[in-house]
Design an enzyme around this catalytic site. Structure first.
Site, PDB file in Angstrom:
ATOM      1  N   ASP A 102      -2.884  34.699  45.217  1.00 31.10           N
ATOM      2  CA  ASP A 102      -2.902  34.837  46.682  1.00 31.10           C
ATOM      3  C   ASP A 102      -2.191  36.123  47.112  1.00 31.10           C
ATOM      4  OD1 ASP A 102      -3.781  33.977  49.165  1.00 31.10           O
ATOM      5  OD2 ASP A 102      -2.025  32.711  49.534  1.00 31.10           O
ATOM      6  N   ILE A 103      -2.516  37.217  46.443  1.00 34.41           N
ATOM      7  CA  ILE A 103      -1.941  38.519  46.795  1.00 34.41           C
ATOM      8  C   ILE A 103      -2.573  38.988  48.100  1.00 34.41           C
ATOM      9  CG2 ILE A 103      -1.753  40.949  46.118  1.00 34.41           C
ATOM     10  CD1 ILE A 103       0.039  39.102  44.476  1.00 34.41           C
TER      11      ILE A 103
END
Length: 187
Positions: A102-103
């Site tokens: 979930d960058i």
């Protein structure tokens, strides 16, 4: 040094399991490039509250900073962010065998000394020594998801690099690629 507390209230069994998974990952990763977990505060037995204690970054997320200032990053600022972000991912991938998944700008925190840390390990995946290093779960935030995640194919560490590219676009343009479309169409 200052610390941040994240309070959890009235979690059901599944939510508690997810929080414990995130805390396990945070306990196993200690780095100058990631938010570190220092412990928990548990309230009395009859009170279903607890708090995790972690690094405090006083400027908030890069997304918050951009929104508040109504500005995008310059190329020089972006190169500074990418340097620390890629160092964080190198450590996560190579040393800790963890995919973040979930960058995005909302998960990169900044302090007043301009240091950066990756946060939010809620959907991260840590591999143990005996497991194959790939997974198949369709999980993440749509505009930052790699094609193999969207297609339900096996994937591994490179999906975070795809998200880094989408984050670079977000930081320079103010929004991730294809944000003008609803998530399902953007897929």
């Amino acid at each position: 040094k200052h610390y941040a507390g994240k309070l959890f209230v009235n979690l059901d069994e599944n939510e508690l399991k997810e929080v414990n998974k995130e805390m396990d990952i945070m306990k196993s990763v200690y780095s100058e490039y990631t938010v570190n977990l220092y412990g928990t505060i548990k309230y009395p037995k009859n009170d279903p509250h607890f708090m995790i204690i972690m690094d405090y970054y006083d400027r908030g997320s890069l997304r918050d900073i951009m929104d508040y200032n109504e500005e995008k990053l310059t190329e020089d600022q972006l190169s500074f962010v990418m340097n620390d972000l890629l160092k964080a991912l190198s450590l996560l991938h190579n040393k800790y065998k963890t995919i973040h998944r979930d960058i995005k700008a909302a998960n990169i925190l900044m302090s007043s000394d301009c240091s950066l840390k990756v946060t939010d390990f809620g959907i991260s995946r840590k591999f143990n020594e005996n497991s194959k290093i790939f997974t198949k779960s369709m999980i993440g935030t749509p505009y930052w998801m790699a094609p193999e995640v969207i297609l339900g194919d096996n994937y591994s560490f490179p999906i975070d690099i795809w998200s880094v590219g989408a984050t670079a676009v977000e930081l320079i343009d103010g929004a991730p690629p294809y944000c003008e479309f609803p998530p399902t169409r953007a897929f």
